[in-house]
Design an enzyme around this catalytic site. Structure first.
Site, PDB file in Angstrom:
ATOM      1  CG  ASP A 208       2.052   4.020  -7.120  1.00 49.40           C
ATOM      2  OD1 ASP A 208       2.980   3.139  -7.070  1.00 49.40           O
ATOM      3  OD2 ASP A 208       2.519   4.918  -6.255  1.00 49.40           O
TER       4      ASP A 208
ATOM      5  CG  ASP B 265       2.340   8.460  -3.828  1.00 52.07           C
ATOM      6  OD1 ASP B 265       2.673   7.836  -4.601  1.00 52.07           O
ATOM      7  OD2 ASP B 265       2.808   8.911  -2.874  1.00 52.07           O
TER       8      ASP B 265
ATOM      9  CG  ASP C 223       3.567   4.514  -0.899  1.00 51.35           C
ATOM     10  OD1 ASP C 223       4.690   3.580  -0.536  1.00 51.35           O
ATOM     11  OD2 ASP C 223       3.487   5.580  -0.907  1.00 51.35           O
TER      12      ASP C 223
END
Length: 913
Positions: free
Chosen positions: A650, A646, A343
């Site tokens: 995800d 997070d 990310d």
């Protein structure tokens, strides 16, 4: 619904009821728990914590120490060794029996101590990854450890959170909770805040949120009615998923190998015993004790324990690097990672959002200052423009009110309780002259639609003292533009100019900014609940705010290190493509032009998709399906994938990845539960450090195997040849056992503590399916066994040729074998580089301590009279001692030459190193 009498409800001084809270009105629950919607005071919370104890499930009872010690003997290898000790004792070889028992006992004690350390380490890890809770204390929202919750606390829960205690909901907006762990229902339960029937079963208590369940969508507020063992999950004694026990596929592979190897040794020992008694005429008691000693020597009984220690040390080292291992197989997988999908926000960047740009229909304003410090100016064309700032006030007010974050000062720093972007908006409002507390008090919020990844906006409805009502909306600019019909300007509302705003969004994103749009609708009527229908018409677009989140300086070096290690780094973000490209350029992440968008991925068939993910390193505007598909496609090409995440969205990709890595600070509990690793600092550098430690752990395991198995072969083959060829044995059975005893508890353990070898991150990733005994290790077993046998017999025959007694010759043979094993230890400390260096010769503290113990033990073995009696040894002259040391030096040179030739010829890589 029938009225529930107060007598049926337990108050804060009698927490154990719980059954009836769902049937009581929320205000009445608050009154009975002596709390209010603004939460408890800190003093009251502290007092209640002392009364009720921490909000934690009771720890399972630990096995008594004596049981854990006895469990160390529950192993086939140990059974064989104990049987061998019994046989030696029956045959009258008390010393042999004592040495075997000492080997077994020391190994068991080492395992017992390590298990105790592992349990304590895992307990500490559980605390490090324990969930947090957002509560109201003293009227302010704060984040605390879930263990500190008490009855009466007012808690906020939202999508991705794990419910921290049993809550009676006081407010629910689009709230869905997965209660499968309690009810078995696969569909998330729809939650409301009005009471349920007193006799409602657990699954129908729509106003309750139970500890341990996961929020799938929406937002809710609730008051804690039960904590710890008094919760529903506590009553059925069902513990939440925790850190796994210390077992891995590699350990299972080692244990299976050891068991099979033991059977091979038993069969070979029986054949050798038969040959010695039938063909060579050995007395059967002597032949049996010799064969038993050889079997005890060759069986690697300490190998599983040493590898366990190696893994545990790796886990502790990673914890010091802010990477908490939740599932131990991740330690092995890290060493083979070939792609890291990361990310962007907070991982590659600082996650210190700053509102940098304000765009209205008539003005563009740049905001000075950085981070959350509310100090700076609003500048238009480099100066303060009162008209421009005045035009921006409605947008800034919207940003402050459609906002759940709190900005507070902690020492010299400012801390955000809530979303980082919302915190940056609060800082922006203060820079613009707003008082957040006064503004929020004047514009009372009456309802909201919380942000959700699906609809990509948040909306709040507010009332003023004059009785007016207004709706503020913030979210993805593209989404808000599609919902608006007009835009605000200096001359009043006018038709929406889509092209203008699209250009402004692209301009901000091209400079690496993340952009939020803002809109409002006024006046509106006050309805019971704010709904999507209220946003279908009448929305006016106020403008844009662009945020910057600068890259972490250290990440640039970490990405370069990944590249040298053969690890590909791919950025997968939900941000605008131009934003992702700008950050990637600053990080020097890729040389490829452009970012692949989620829309590009949607249009691609399987072959095109595979080509895209291998050709590109930056993916923007992705959704959960894209992330999952990217991971699967990479794995389908043979890559070992580490995936960071997070949020709730995800979790599928984290589970699919070979190594799922969740963020410790901003990560939801859903993401942490799906991951194998939790990063305490949300920093990409910690991922790279964890990969380095993973490679170190695997290297050390390979070093342990490379040292343990070949070194046993030399002594075994020397004695076996003596029996087969009919010459005097170079070592007695008790001397063989002595070597096993002294080296197993010293040199056999130190390789677990080896630091990272130079050049570890310059090698390509190892193959994920690498065998336990790669061709290199098979070669080393044969090569080292032959060298040790030749060297030991050469010294033994040399001693006899010099006219020494058999006892002296055997003493020299034992000493040279110990020297060979010590020399070989220094050789395998560096599998990929030469050990003939100052650093290689110096050794680590564990190596030096073990070496000192071995030297002291061998001096006693050679020169102490009582050792002569016990082990049949004799003193060795200084000249013969120098011969033994010289033989060790020659052995070191030969081993290093072999390593050099294999390294230069590329044979090491071809043989699986």
């Amino acid at each position: 619904m029938s009225e529930v009498p107060d007598a049926a409800i337990k108050g804060p001084n009698d927490q154990a009821s719980g059954e009836i809270w769902h049937a009581v009105d929320a205000d009445r629950v608050l009154a009975l728990l002596l709390t209010e919607r603004g939460g408890l005071s800190s003093a009251e919370a502290k007092a209640r914590l002392a009364t009720y104890g921490p909000n934690a499930l009771p720890e399972p009872p630990r096995r008594p120490a004596w049981r854990r010690l006895l469990a160390q003997f529950d192993n086939m290898l140990i059974y064989f060794l104990l049987a061998a000790a019994l046989a030696a004792a029956v045959l009258g070889h008390a010393i042999d029996a004592a040495v075997i028992v000492a080997v077994v006992t020391i190994n068991a004690i080492a395992g017992f101590i390590q298990e105790d350390k592992a349990e304590r380490a895992l307990s500490a890890i559980r605390k490090m990854i324990s969930p947090r809770a957002h509560v109201w204390r003293d009227g302010h929202r704060v984040s605390i450890a879930a263990a500190d919750l008490v009855p009466g606390d007012v808690v906020m829960i939202e999508a991705g959170d794990r419910v921290p205690a049993d809550l009676r909901l006081t407010r629910a907006r689009g709230l869905l909770i997965d209660e499968a762990m309690l009810t078995g229902e696969s569909v998330a339960a729809d939650k409301q805040d009005h009471p349920a029937a007193p006799d409602a079963p657990l699954g129908d208590r729509h106003c309750m949120a139970f500890c341990g369940t996961v929020v799938s969508a929406g937002q809710g507020f609730g008051v804690v009615v039960a904590t710890g063992g008094r919760t529903e999950i506590g009553r059925i004694n069902s513990l939440m998923q925790s850190v796994e026990q210390l077992t891995t596929p590699l350990l299972k592979q080692i244990n299976q190998f050891a068991q099979r190897f033991t059977w091979v040794v038993i069969v070979a020992a029986a054949a050798l015993f038969a040959f010695a008694t039938l063909a060579r005429g050995y007395a059967w008691p002597e032949a049996l004790i010799a064969v038993v000693a050889l079997a005890v020597s060759v069986i690697p009984e300490g190998l599983p324990a040493v590898i366990t220690i190696t893994l545990a040390i790796g886990v502790q080292r990673m914890a010091r690097r802010n990477a908490i291992i939740r599932r131990l197989p991740a330690v092995e997988s890290l060493g083979a990672t070939s792609v890291i999908c990361s990310d962007k926000t907070g991982t590659l960047t600082r996650n210190e959002m700053t509102a940098r740009r304000i765009v209205t229909a008539d003005h563009t304003i740049l905001v000075s200052g950085s981070g959350y410090v509310p100090q700076g100016q609003l500048l238009s064309e480099g100066r303060v423009d009162a008209d421009a700032n005045q035009a921006a006030l409605p947008l800034i007010r919207s940003a402050l009110l459609c906002n759940d974050a709190q900005l507070r000062q902690a020492g010299e720093h400012y801390v955000v309780d809530g979303d980082p972007m919302e915190g940056a908006l609060v800082a922006l409002a203060i820079k613009a002259g707003f008082d957040p507390a006064a503004e929020r008090s004047a514009w009372q919020r009456s309802d909201e639609i919380p942000f959700d990844a699906q609809h990509r906006f948040m909306a709040t409805r507010h009332s003023t003292a004059s009785g007016d009502h207004v709706i503020f909306v913030k979210g993805a600019p593209e989404r808000l533009l599609a919902m608006c019909q007009s835009q605000s300007s200096a001359v009043g509302p006018r038709p929406l100019d889509h092209q203008f705003w699209t250009e402004q969004i692209a301009r901000a994103a091209a400079e690496g900014e993340r952009v939020l749009g803002f809109a409002m609708r006024a006046p509106v009527r006050a309805s019971d609940q704010l709904g999507f229908a209220d946003l279908e018409c009448g929305l006016m677009f106020l403008g844009l705010v662009g945020f910057i989140d600068p890259p972490r300086d250290e990440v640039i070096q970490a990405i370069a290190e990944c590249r040298s290690a053969g690890i590909s780094v791919k950025m997968i973000t939900g941000d605008h493509a131009a934003t992702a490209e700008a950050i990637a350029r600053q990080l020097r992440l890729t040389e490829a032009a452009g970012a692949v968008s989620g829309a590009d991925l949607d249009r691609a068939d399987d072959d095109e998709f595979s080509a895209l993910i291998h050709r590109s390193d930056v993916f923007a505007r992705t959704n959960p399906e894209h992330k999952l598909r990217i991971v699967r496609a990479l794995q389908g090409s043979g890559a070992v994938v580490a995936m960071t995440g997070d949020g709730v969205n995800d979790a599928p990709a984290l589970k699919q990845a070979d190594v799922g890595i969740a963020m410790g600070h901003k990560g939801t509990e859903t993401a942490k539960e799906a991951a194998e690793i939790v990063l305490l600092d949300d920093n990409f550098v910690s991922i790279v450090a964890a990969v380095r430690e993973g490679r170190t752990v695997y290297d050390n395991i390979r070093k342990v195997i490379s040292w343990t198995i070949p070194t046993n072969g030399g002594e075994v083959l020397s004695v076996t040849l003596a029996i087969l060829l009919g010459f005097a044995m170079p070592m007695t059975p008790v001397q063989i056992l002595w070597i096993n005893l002294i080296l197993t508890v010293t040199l056999g353990l130190v390789l677990a503590f080896e630091p990272t070898e130079p050049g570890t991150m310059s090698r390509p990733p190892r193959a994920a399916d690498a065998p336990l005994l790669p061709p290199f290790l098979v070669w080393r077993i044969l090569f080292v066994t032959l060298l040790f046998t030749m060297g030991t017999l050469a010294i033994f025959f040399f001693a006899q040729a010099q006219g020494h007694t058999l006892e002296t010759a055997r003493t020299m043979a034992v000493n040279v074998l110990v020297v060979f094993k010590t020399v070989y230890l220094f050789n395998v400390r560096y599998l990929h580089a030469s050990s003939l260096s100052f650093r290689g010769a110096l050794g680590t503290p564990p190596v030096l301590i073990a070496l000192a113990v071995v030297i002291a033990a061998q001096l006693a073995f050679t020169y102490a009279p009582f050792m002569h009696t016990l082990f049949g040894t004799a003193p060795v002259s200084l000249q013969d001692g120098l011969v033994i040391i010289g033989a060790g030096a020659v052995m070191m040179v030969v081993l290093e030459l072999e390593k050099l030739l294999m390294r230069r010829s590329g044979a090491l890589r071809r043989l699986g190193v």
